[in-house]
Design an enzyme around this catalytic site. Structure first.
Site, PDB file in Angstrom:
ATOM      1  N   ALA A 120       0.832  -1.210   0.000  1.00 26.29           N
ATOM      2  CA  ALA A 120       0.000   0.000   0.000  1.00 26.29           C
ATOM      3  C   ALA A 120       0.864   1.256   0.000  1.00 26.29           C
ATOM      4  O   ALA A 120       0.361   2.350  -0.305  1.00 26.29           O
ATOM      5  CB  ALA A 120      -0.902  -0.008   1.227  1.00 26.29           C
ATOM      6  N   CYS A 121       2.150   1.103   0.322  1.00 29.29           N
ATOM      7  CA  CYS A 121       3.058   2.268   0.323  1.00 29.29           C
ATOM      8  C   CYS A 121       3.268   2.833  -1.080  1.00 29.29           C
ATOM      9  O   CYS A 121       3.901   3.886  -1.219  1.00 29.29           O
ATOM     10  CB  CYS A 121       4.406   1.897   0.925  1.00 29.29           C
ATOM     11  N   TYR A 150      10.723   3.196  -0.640  1.00 27.96           N
ATOM     12  CA  TYR A 150      10.181   1.829  -0.558  1.00 27.96           C
ATOM     13  C   TYR A 150       8.956   1.711  -1.484  1.00 27.96           C
ATOM     14  O   TYR A 150       8.815   0.755  -2.241  1.00 27.96           O
ATOM     15  CB  TYR A 150       9.821   1.530   0.900  1.00 27.96           C
ATOM     16  N   LYS A 154       8.372  -0.453  -5.057  1.00 25.54           N
ATOM     17  CA  LYS A 154       7.247  -1.370  -5.235  1.00 25.54           C
ATOM     18  C   LYS A 154       6.514  -1.045  -6.540  1.00 25.54           C
ATOM     19  O   LYS A 154       6.119  -1.943  -7.283  1.00 25.54           O
ATOM     20  CB  LYS A 154       6.272  -1.278  -4.050  1.00 25.54           C
ATOM     21  N   ASN A 179      -0.339  -3.413   5.796  1.00 25.51           N
ATOM     22  CA  ASN A 179       0.018  -3.663   7.204  1.00 25.51           C
ATOM     23  C   ASN A 179      -0.408  -5.037   7.718  1.00 25.51           C
ATOM     24  O   ASN A 179      -1.412  -5.160   8.419  1.00 25.51           O
ATOM     25  CB  ASN A 179      -0.605  -2.590   8.111  1.00 25.51           C
ATOM     26  N   LYS A 201       5.905  -2.465  23.651  1.00 25.57           N
ATOM     27  CA  LYS A 201       5.952  -1.382  24.643  1.00 25.57           C
ATOM     28  C   LYS A 201       4.998  -1.679  25.806  1.00 25.57           C
ATOM     29  O   LYS A 201       5.325  -1.459  26.961  1.00 25.57           O
ATOM     30  CB  LYS A 201       5.583  -0.037  23.989  1.00 25.57           C
ATOM     31  N   GLN A 219      -2.985   9.722  13.386  1.00 24.02           N
ATOM     32  CA  GLN A 219      -2.783   9.100  12.069  1.00 24.02           C
ATOM     33  C   GLN A 219      -3.488   7.736  12.051  1.00 24.02           C
ATOM     34  O   GLN A 219      -3.466   7.021  13.053  1.00 24.02           O
ATOM     35  CB  GLN A 219      -1.294   8.988  11.710  1.00 24.02           C
ATOM     36  N   ARG A 284      -4.505   5.949   6.087  1.00 27.79           N
ATOM     37  CA  ARG A 284      -4.464   4.889   5.059  1.00 27.79           C
ATOM     38  C   ARG A 284      -5.438   3.804   5.447  1.00 27.79           C
ATOM     39  O   ARG A 284      -5.520   3.410   6.623  1.00 27.79           O
ATOM     40  CB  ARG A 284      -3.053   4.313   4.937  1.00 27.79           C
TER      41      ARG A 284
HETATM   42  P1  NAD Z   1      10.173  -9.648   6.219  1.00 29.67           P
HETATM   43  O1  NAD Z   1      11.238  -8.618   6.294  1.00 29.67           O
HETATM   44  O2  NAD Z   1       9.825 -10.398   7.452  1.00 29.67           O
HETATM   45  O3  NAD Z   1      10.525 -10.705   5.078  1.00 29.67           O
HETATM   46  C1  NAD Z   1      11.302 -10.386   3.951  1.00 29.67           C
HETATM   47  C2  NAD Z   1      12.379 -11.440   3.847  1.00 29.67           C
HETATM   48  O4  NAD Z   1      13.184 -11.149   2.681  1.00 29.67           O
HETATM   49  C3  NAD Z   1      13.355 -11.429   5.053  1.00 29.67           C
HETATM   50  O5  NAD Z   1      13.354 -12.678   5.689  1.00 29.67           O
HETATM   51  C4  NAD Z   1      14.692 -11.105   4.440  1.00 29.67           C
HETATM   52  O6  NAD Z   1      15.799 -11.781   5.027  1.00 29.67           O
HETATM   53  C5  NAD Z   1      14.494 -11.559   2.996  1.00 29.67           C
HETATM   54  N1  NAD Z   1      15.470 -10.925   2.114  1.00 29.67           N
HETATM   55  C6  NAD Z   1      15.814  -9.606   2.085  1.00 29.67           C
HETATM   56  N2  NAD Z   1      16.795  -9.410   1.211  1.00 29.67           N
HETATM   57  C7  NAD Z   1      17.080 -10.635   0.675  1.00 29.67           C
HETATM   58  C8  NAD Z   1      18.033 -11.082  -0.282  1.00 29.67           C
HETATM   59  N3  NAD Z   1      18.880 -10.232  -0.864  1.00 29.67           N
HETATM   60  N4  NAD Z   1      18.065 -12.399  -0.603  1.00 29.67           N
HETATM   61  C9  NAD Z   1      17.211 -13.287   0.016  1.00 29.67           C
HETATM   62  N5  NAD Z   1      16.290 -12.915   0.919  1.00 29.67           N
HETATM   63  C10 NAD Z   1      16.227 -11.600   1.248  1.00 29.67           C
HETATM   64  O7  NAD Z   1       8.891  -8.933   5.609  1.00 29.67           O
HETATM   65  P2  NAD Z   1       7.385  -9.437   5.491  1.00 29.67           P
HETATM   66  O8  NAD Z   1       6.574  -8.616   6.402  1.00 29.67           O
HETATM   67  O9  NAD Z   1       7.315 -10.917   5.572  1.00 29.67           O
HETATM   68  O10 NAD Z   1       7.046  -8.958   4.007  1.00 29.67           O
HETATM   69  C11 NAD Z   1       7.093  -9.837   2.889  1.00 29.67           C
HETATM   70  C12 NAD Z   1       6.829  -9.044   1.628  1.00 29.67           C
HETATM   71  O11 NAD Z   1       5.571  -8.379   1.716  1.00 29.67           O
HETATM   72  C13 NAD Z   1       7.865  -7.956   1.341  1.00 29.67           C
HETATM   73  O12 NAD Z   1       8.075  -7.886  -0.040  1.00 29.67           O
HETATM   74  C14 NAD Z   1       7.196  -6.705   1.824  1.00 29.67           C
HETATM   75  O13 NAD Z   1       7.680  -5.552   1.168  1.00 29.67           O
HETATM   76  C15 NAD Z   1       5.740  -6.986   1.483  1.00 29.67           C
HETATM   77  N6  NAD Z   1       4.824  -6.220   2.339  1.00 29.67           N
HETATM   78  C16 NAD Z   1       4.698  -6.513   3.655  1.00 29.67           C
HETATM   79  C17 NAD Z   1       3.824  -5.770   4.442  1.00 29.67           C
HETATM   80  C18 NAD Z   1       3.646  -6.071   5.902  1.00 29.67           C
HETATM   81  O14 NAD Z   1       2.836  -5.379   6.531  1.00 29.67           O
HETATM   82  N7  NAD Z   1       4.316  -7.028   6.485  1.00 29.67           N
HETATM   83  C19 NAD Z   1       3.082  -4.737   3.876  1.00 29.67           C
HETATM   84  C20 NAD Z   1       3.248  -4.458   2.533  1.00 29.67           C
HETATM   85  C21 NAD Z   1       4.099  -5.224   1.759  1.00 29.67           C
END
Ligand code: NAD
Length: 324
Positions: A120-121, A150, A154, A179, A201, A219, A284
């Site tokens: 959503a970002c 970020y 995306k 989120n 916290k 927010q 959001r």
């Molecule tokens: P997370 O950080 O827990 O998981 C991402 C994983 O990617 C991590 O384990 C990290 O080690 C791995 N990673 C990073 N760089 C790497 C590399 N070079 N090679 C191999 N692995 C690598 O995040 P998440 O919350 O599980 O999110 C998963 C996906 O969903 C992401 O793409 C994130 O941007 C997207 N996303 C998450 C949320 C949320 O609220 N959690 C919201 C929007 C989008």
């Protein structure tokens, strides 16, 4: 026939939950990540520790016997990681490289179906200034103006996946997560998101303490429990609809109200102090019209239920660290 799949980012929060779910559904699963899951052992049949910024690693894990890929690997974190500006270059460079390499590996090894986790970002800042009435419908994405690098990465990667779909007939599915939260997510260390940070916290506080919340606390955001997110991902993957589509909750709440909810769950008597800190957009909320129309999906449980489960888990983690 048993399907083979790859989960990239299988050591992360959503990836590790997804691996468990895919195993329960009967998939053969390969996971890849820089690290193993922190809070449980991976359910994957095979787990490769590898850096997806390296195209050779990508070509190795994207083998031609895979039926589908879930691409969740990204350099990411909560507001304290994404909105300070200090990590912008790494966020853009690392995540873009991962996506470029993964798609090239799909082409080389003839893997035809891939899910991409957008966020959503990527929605424009100018539609998210009103805390009561933000607009995050899918068609509001352009003219683009995400408020973080970020979000720009995306958006670039969404377009990259769609371009590979158009030009190379790769079947893509794109979700914009709003989120996602739940047990076994990052809860300390600087990359944690608001629900886990607030739970920490509150769990660390004693009766009468003050907990600090970034910003004026007015927010607004919505939060989706991890199990609901996994169901949304799987429904999208099984559908004929490529997206991009929101996977989120429409139960919007002000951050101070979320903190009050967690304080209520804990049963403690605590006060809230609002302090300056990174926050992102003012308001959001997910807009679920499109996903409901295309997939008949909407979240089943209220936010409070997911927060209860998450608080319980974070409280246990806090207990383990203070017992050490
Ligand atoms: P997370 O950080 O827990 O998981 C991402 C994983 O990617 C991590 O384990 C990290 O080690 C791995 N990673 C990073 N760089 C790497 C590399 N070079 N090679 C191999 N692995 C690598 O995040 P998440 O919350 O599980 O999110 C998963 C996906 O969903 C992401 O793409 C994130 O941007 C997207 N996303 C998450 C949320 C949320 O609220 N959690 C919201 C929007 C989008």
């Amino acid at each position: 026939m048993k399907k083979n799949c790859l989960v990239a980012g299988a050591g992360g929060f959503i990836g590790s939950h997804l691996v468990k779910h895919l195993k329960q559904e009967g998939f053969w699963v390969r996971g890849v990540d820089l690290k193993y899951p922190e809070f449980s052992s991976s359910a994957a049949d095979e787990f490769v520790i590898g850096d997806l910024r390296d195209p050779i690693v990508c070509r190795k894990v994207v083998s031609s016997d895979l039926n589908e890929i879930y691409q969740l690997a990204a350099d990411m974190g909560g507001a304290g990681f994404v909105f300070t500006g200090e990590n912008d270059a790494d966020i853009m460079h690392n995540s873009a490289l991962i996506n470029l390499n993964m798609l090239e590996a799909c082409l080389k090894n003839n893997v035809k179906k891939i899910f991409y986790s957008s966020s959503a970002c990527m929605y424009p800042e100018y539609n998210q200034r009103d805390t009561d009435n933000p607009n995050c419908s899918e068609q509001s994405a352009y003219p683009a103006n995400p408020d973080s690098e970020y979000g720009w990465e995306k958006l670039f990667s969404e377009r990259l996946y769609l371009a590979f779909s158009r030009n190379y007939k790769i079947d893509v599915r794109i979700a914009r997560f709003h989120n996602i939260f739940g047990p076994e997510g990052t809860w300390c260390g600087g990359r944690e998101k608001a629900p886990a940070a607030i739970c920490r916290k509150v769990a660390e506080a004693k009766n009468g303490d003050i907990i600090q919340i970034w910003g004026d606390g007015l927010q607004t955001r919505s939060f989706l429990y991890i199990d609901e997110c996994i169901e949304g991902i799987r429904r999208l993957m099984e559908s004929g609809f490529p997206g991009p589509v929101n996977i989120g909750s429409e139960e919007m709440i002000a951050i101070n109200k979320l903190a009050e909810m967690v304080i209520g769950i804990s049963g403690k008597r605590l006060k809230i102090e609002n302090i300056p800190g990174p926050q992102g957009v003012r308001g959001r909320n997910s807009d679920n019209k499109l996903i409901f129309e295309k997939l008949g999906w909407k979240p089943k449980e209220p936010l409070s239920l997911g927060m209860k489960k998450t608080y319980k888990w974070v409280e246990e983690q806090v207990g383990k660290t203070t017992a050490r």
